[in-house]
Design a protein around this motif. Structure first.
Motif, short mmCIF file in Angstrom:
data_model
loop_
_atom_site.label_atom_id
_atom_site.label_comp_id
_atom_site.label_asym_id
_atom_site.label_seq_id
_atom_site.Cartn_x
_atom_site.Cartn_y
_atom_site.Cartn_z
N LEU A 1 0.82 -1.21 0.00
CA LEU A 1 0.00 0.00 0.00
C LEU A 1 0.85 1.27 0.00
N PRO A 2 0.58 2.18 -0.90
CA PRO A 2 1.36 3.43 -0.95
C PRO A 2 1.02 4.32 0.25
N GLU A 3 1.94 5.19 0.64
CA GLU A 3 1.72 6.12 1.76
C GLU A 3 0.67 7.14 1.40
N GLN A 4 0.68 7.53 0.15
CA GLN A 4 -0.22 8.60 -0.28
C GLN A 4 -0.82 8.20 -1.62
N ILE A 5 -2.11 8.44 -1.77
CA ILE A 5 -2.68 8.18 -3.09
C ILE A 5 -3.36 9.45 -3.61
N CYS A 6 -3.59 9.46 -4.90
CA CYS A 6 -4.16 10.63 -5.55
C CYS A 6 -5.33 10.15 -6.39
N LEU A 7 -6.52 10.41 -5.91
CA LEU A 7 -7.71 9.81 -6.46
C LEU A 7 -8.45 10.78 -7.40
N PRO A 8 -8.38 10.57 -8.71
CA PRO A 8 -9.08 11.48 -9.62
C PRO A 8 -10.60 11.29 -9.50
N LEU A 9 -11.36 12.37 -9.65
CA LEU A 9 -12.81 12.26 -9.56
C LEU A 9 -13.42 11.94 -10.93
N SER A 10 -12.60 11.96 -11.96
CA SER A 10 -13.09 11.58 -13.27
C SER A 10 -12.35 10.32 -13.70
N GLN A 11 -13.00 9.19 -13.45
CA GLN A 11 -12.36 7.92 -13.82
C GLN A 11 -13.26 7.16 -14.77
N HIS A 12 -14.19 7.87 -15.38
CA HIS A 12 -15.20 7.23 -16.21
C HIS A 12 -15.60 8.20 -17.29
N ALA A 13 -16.26 7.66 -18.34
CA ALA A 13 -16.86 8.53 -19.34
C ALA A 13 -17.94 9.34 -18.64
N GLY A 14 -18.30 10.48 -19.17
CA GLY A 14 -19.35 11.29 -18.55
C GLY A 14 -18.78 12.28 -17.56
N LYS A 15 -19.68 12.86 -16.73
CA LYS A 15 -19.27 13.93 -15.82
C LYS A 15 -18.48 13.42 -14.64
N GLN A 16 -17.58 14.23 -14.14
CA GLN A 16 -16.81 13.78 -12.99
C GLN A 16 -17.68 13.72 -11.74
N ASP B 1 -22.54 12.14 -10.74
CA ASP B 1 -23.23 13.36 -11.15
C ASP B 1 -23.86 13.09 -12.51
N GLY B 2 -25.11 12.68 -12.48
CA GLY B 2 -25.80 12.41 -13.75
C GLY B 2 -25.82 10.94 -14.09
N PHE B 3 -26.41 10.65 -15.24
CA PHE B 3 -26.68 9.28 -15.68
C PHE B 3 -25.38 8.53 -16.00
N ILE B 4 -24.52 9.18 -16.80
CA ILE B 4 -23.27 8.51 -17.17
C ILE B 4 -22.14 9.01 -16.28
N SER B 5 -22.13 8.52 -15.05
CA SER B 5 -21.12 8.91 -14.08
C SER B 5 -21.07 7.80 -13.05
N ALA B 6 -20.02 7.76 -12.26
CA ALA B 6 -19.90 6.68 -11.28
C ALA B 6 -19.32 7.20 -9.98
N PRO B 7 -19.72 6.60 -8.84
CA PRO B 7 -19.16 7.02 -7.56
C PRO B 7 -17.69 6.60 -7.44
N ILE B 8 -16.99 7.26 -6.53
CA ILE B 8 -15.59 6.93 -6.27
C ILE B 8 -15.46 6.55 -4.79
N THR C 1 -5.19 13.24 -16.01
CA THR C 1 -5.21 11.78 -15.80
C THR C 1 -4.36 11.08 -16.85
N LEU C 2 -4.23 9.76 -16.69
CA LEU C 2 -3.40 8.99 -17.62
C LEU C 2 -3.91 9.08 -19.05
N THR C 3 -5.21 9.33 -19.20
CA THR C 3 -5.75 9.42 -20.56
C THR C 3 -5.80 10.86 -21.05
N GLY C 4 -5.15 11.75 -20.31
CA GLY C 4 -5.02 13.12 -20.79
C GLY C 4 -6.22 14.01 -20.53
N ILE C 5 -7.05 13.62 -19.56
CA ILE C 5 -8.23 14.44 -19.24
C ILE C 5 -7.96 15.24 -17.98
#
Ligand code: SF4
Ligand code: SF4
Lengths: 439, 324
Positions: free
Chosen positions: A28-43, A64-71, A87-91
């Motif tokens: 387990l890393p000491e610190q993590i960095c959790l992006p709020l946009s990990q899915h298609a749609g709104k963060q 937030d909305g239909f095409i979004s997911a909790p983190i 993010t890794l995909t450039g967003i």
């Protein structure tokens, strides 16, 4: 007999670097960095603030909305701050930095019985667990579990092709977690109300095929389809064509030809969510390439910086030229080792100059090698020329928006022309244009 | 710990950031062109064997003239020198193989320079030319030196019945038919590198095997030639030669494997390749049987070169999933 689609290419597979390496847990890393946009749609919308304590498995951001997911938080600790990252995909995305504490407390959901669980309950659970597709687009999975009622769905196809070179994570799932994969598929079938499941595997995975054949012997509704090894066999349209013979028309979805496709990794995540009550807080990934000291298959908490992963694999060799998130055909080049892994990350590759040569561009030779390999029968060289000279209308006329950006044409162009790169540019420009028109 | 962090930062600053795909097939323009040059080695050997070592000098001069003219043009245009891609060399090599044996060195050099300057660079260089440059060079020589271009030498191992005239000319003007065996081996009159069917087929099959040449073009040309040749042969076997004679004589095979298949000037759709190949053979048969010239390969290919953009547009396949 293996079946397949027309076109495609066969890059050096390079799977042998990691195919016999079982999954290992990253410390387990000491610190993590959790992006709020990990899915298609709104963060997702953050529910916590600086200084708040969070537990492993706790939801910290809601959709937030239909095409979004909790983190959910993958570790137990304290929120250090929020920040803005690429993010890794450039967003561009908001991200939460969490400092891990040594307390080992978690906040998982209640385990459910996979045999008796009700259909609605599965969909709800998948939604709560924040599961997103692991094939690339990171589409929230629950949306795909509830097809529009007017569409008759005949098959759920599990995508186990893993046609990108280097990646062996899906292969490891098939070998190490065969039961989870099959149970996950059954849960998908039940949730979507579909009778038949098909698992599509490329014929370069004989071990996995043997294992699946054994397990599936007693399953009436699930069959195995062995497919020819070539790229992009795992693209949705190509997989449907190879498995069912059906062709998804331009602008249409798998739904429209009676199919739903999920990735093997998604099936495992669904299993974990239902049977273990675990939200999607881990990423399963292949770390490979000739530029990394020790290639591995890893289970890492979502939000882990690339640096931790690379250090754990012995670091980067001197001749490393590129770091790529995802596969070498569609993955994204990285420049910052602090960038975090997300739910949909399937691999981290460190490539050397020998592997990623970077061809010098010369004139188009009219050779047609790009056309002969385009799985969608487009004319990449013409799409490229129209895009490059800003003739978007003409490009749209000959199928610009249909291109799935698989990169097969660029791979095969002897003149080293960045075809798909120009086509992407054309698509971006022209969708802005199309939007303007409809407004 | 901090040390390793520093190291990582150093490494990362040298990383490349281009976008996907990050891997590439092993074929590049340069490799392809040199492989095609290599595949002409058997034809080169047959030239030396049947017509003497002097032919290698002619071909060498032709190659040198092609490369030099390209360098000069690029310098005048102030653009990048691209001779390493092997395409100018290839044009010189091909031109050298399709002129008569013992050709004058000066004329060979002039033809080769014409091929590069007018046939290729005038259009904008590699990729932009419409016509096969080597054939443009040959057409020029045909017009500028009509006598030299039809003066043939006897091959080295000629038996008494073999004349210095090409088999096609011997048939056209004297109704003399050459046996298939010497045609295949190459011990007959003709252009420097076109007489040995065997040598050409070896090189051609190699190129098809490594997927540089698409088999559809040579195959459609061969089938077309046999088809159209047979039709006339059935009508009057005395007046018209048999299809195998058509196939193995003159520059047909060299044209089918190495000229008509030139990437830049041939169609890129599968259906287009069939149409193109069949029509080239139709033109060849018509010229050979009814034209004033004994041979028609050059014109067949040059004429069809002009239609390639049209053929490409008309034969483009339907996009995946569109109603068929
Ligand atoms: S990137 Fe687009 S044009 Fe190129 S091969 Fe793939 S689908 Fe065809
Ligand atoms: S593969 Fe490259 S050189 Fe060949 S036609 Fe396509 S764009 Fe042109």
């Amino acid at each position: 007999m293996t079946t397949t689609f027309k076109g495609g290419v066969h890059p050096a597979e390079m799977k042998e670097l990691t195919s016999e390496k079982p999954f290992e847990f990253l410390p387990l890393p000491e610190q993590i960095c959790l992006p709020l946009s990990q899915h298609a749609g709104k963060q997702a919308l953050l529910l916590k603030k600086k200084g708040d304590a969070v537990r492993k498995g706790e939801m910290i951001a809601e959709p937030d909305g239909f095409i979004s997911a909790p983190i959910h938080s993958p570790v137990t600790g304290k929120i250090n701050k929020t920040t803005s990252i690429i993010t890794l995909t450039g967003i561009r995305s908001e991200a939460v930095i969490i400092n891990r504490s040594d307390i080992d407390e978690d906040d998982l959901m209640e385990p459910l019985n996979p045999v008796t669980v009700a259909r609605e309950k599965i969909i709800e659970r998948v939604k709560q667990a924040g599961i997103v597709g692991q094939g690339g687009a990171a589409f929230p999975t629950y949306v795909k579990l509830s097809p529009p009622p007017d569409k008759k769905i005949d098959y759920v196809i599990l995508n186990a092709c893993e046609c990108e070179p280097y990646l062996t994570r899906d292969y490891r799932f098939l070998i190490e977690k065969t039961e989870e994969v099959i149970t996950g598929l059954k849960l998908i079938l039940k949730a979507a109300g579909v009778l038949y499941g098909i698992i599509g595997v490329e014929d370069n995975k004989p071990e996995a095929i043997k294992k699946l054949e054994n397990v599936l012997r007693n399953e009436e509704n699930i069959s195995l389809k062995v497919l020819k090894t070539k790229y992009p066999q795992g693209a949705e349209k190509m997989l449907i064509k190879a498995v069912t013979g059906r062709e998804v028309p331009p602008g249409k979805l798998p739904f429209d030809v009676g199919c739903i496709i999920h990735n093997v990794g998604t099936a495992v995540s669904i299993y974990n969510a239902v049977v273990k009550g675990e939200p999607q807080i881990n990423a399963f990934l292949t770390v490979s390439g000739l530029g990394i000291v020790e290639p591995k298959n890893l289970i890492v908490p979502v939000g882990t910086p690339l640096k931790n992963i690379i250090d754990y694999c012995g670091g980067i060799k001197e001749n490393a030229k590129k770091i790529v998130a995802g596969g070498p055909m569609m993955g994204f080049a990285q420049f910052d080792l602090n960038s975090p892994v997300t739910k949909a990350t399937s691999g981290i590759l460190v490539l050397t100059g020998k592997e990623a040569p970077g061809i010098k561009e010369s004139n188009c030779l009219n050779c047609g090698r790009c056309l002969s390999v385009c799985p969608l029968d487009l004319a990449p060289t013409r799409l490229y020329k129209f895009s490059r000279f800003d003739k978007f209308e003409e490009a749209i006329d000959i199928g610009l928006q249909t291109c799935m950006e698989c990169g097969t044409c660029t791979y095969n162009c002897p003149a080293g022309i960045p075809l798909v790169q120009w086509i992407r540019y054309g698509k971006r420009k022209s969708s802005a244009l199309l939007k303007q028109k409809t407004n | 710990m901090s040390n390793s962090a520093n190291q990582t930062v150093n490494v990362i600053s040298g990383l490349e950031l281009s976008s996907s795909p990050h891997v590439h097939s092993k074929f590049t323009t340069q490799q392809v062109m040199w492989l095609v040059n290599l595949s002409l080695l058997p034809a080169l050997i047959s030239a030396a064997v049947f017509f003497g070592l002097y032919q290698l000098v002619v071909i060498g001069v032709s190659c040198a003239a092609a490369v030099l003219s390209e360098i000069v043009v690029k310098i005048i245009r102030k653009s990048e020198i691209t001779i390493y891609d092997g395409s100018a060399f290839l044009t010189g090599l091909l031109l050298g193989l399709i002129i008569p044996p013992n050709f004058s060195l000066t004329s060979a050099a002039i033809g080769s320079a014409f091929a590069i300057i007018i046939g290729k660079e005038l259009f904008g260089g590699l990729g932009f030319n419409i016509f096969n440059p080597a054939l443009v060079g040959r057409a020029f020589l045909q017009a500028a030196y009509p006598v030299a271009m039809t003066t043939w030498s006897k091959p080295n191992f000629a038996v008494d019945t073999v004349t210095s005239a090409t088999p096609l000319a011997a048939f056209k003007f004297d109704k003399m038919i050459t046996g298939i065996e010497p045609l295949i081996i190459g011990n007959v009159g003709g252009s420097i590198g076109e007489t040995s069917a065997l040598a050409i087929i070896i090189g051609g099959v190699f190129l098809i095997g490594i997927k540089i040449v698409n088999w559809r073009i040579p195959l459609s040309m061969i089938l077309g030639l046999i088809l159209f040749g047979s039709i006339f042969w059935f009508i009057d076997p005395i007046k018209y030669p048999n299809p195998l004679f058509h196939l193995f004589s003159g520059g047909f095979l060299l044209g089918a494997f190495f000229m008509a298949t030139d990437w830049v000037t041939s169609p890129y759709t599968s259906a287009g390749m069939w149409i193109y190949g069949l029509l080239i053979s139709l033109i060849i048969v018509v010229i050979r049987l009814f034209g004033g010239l004994p041979e028609g390969v050059m014109y067949g290919i040059l004429i069809m070169n002009a239609f390639v953009p049209l053929i490409n547009r008309l034969t483009h396949p339907k996009i995946f999933g569109e109603a068929k």
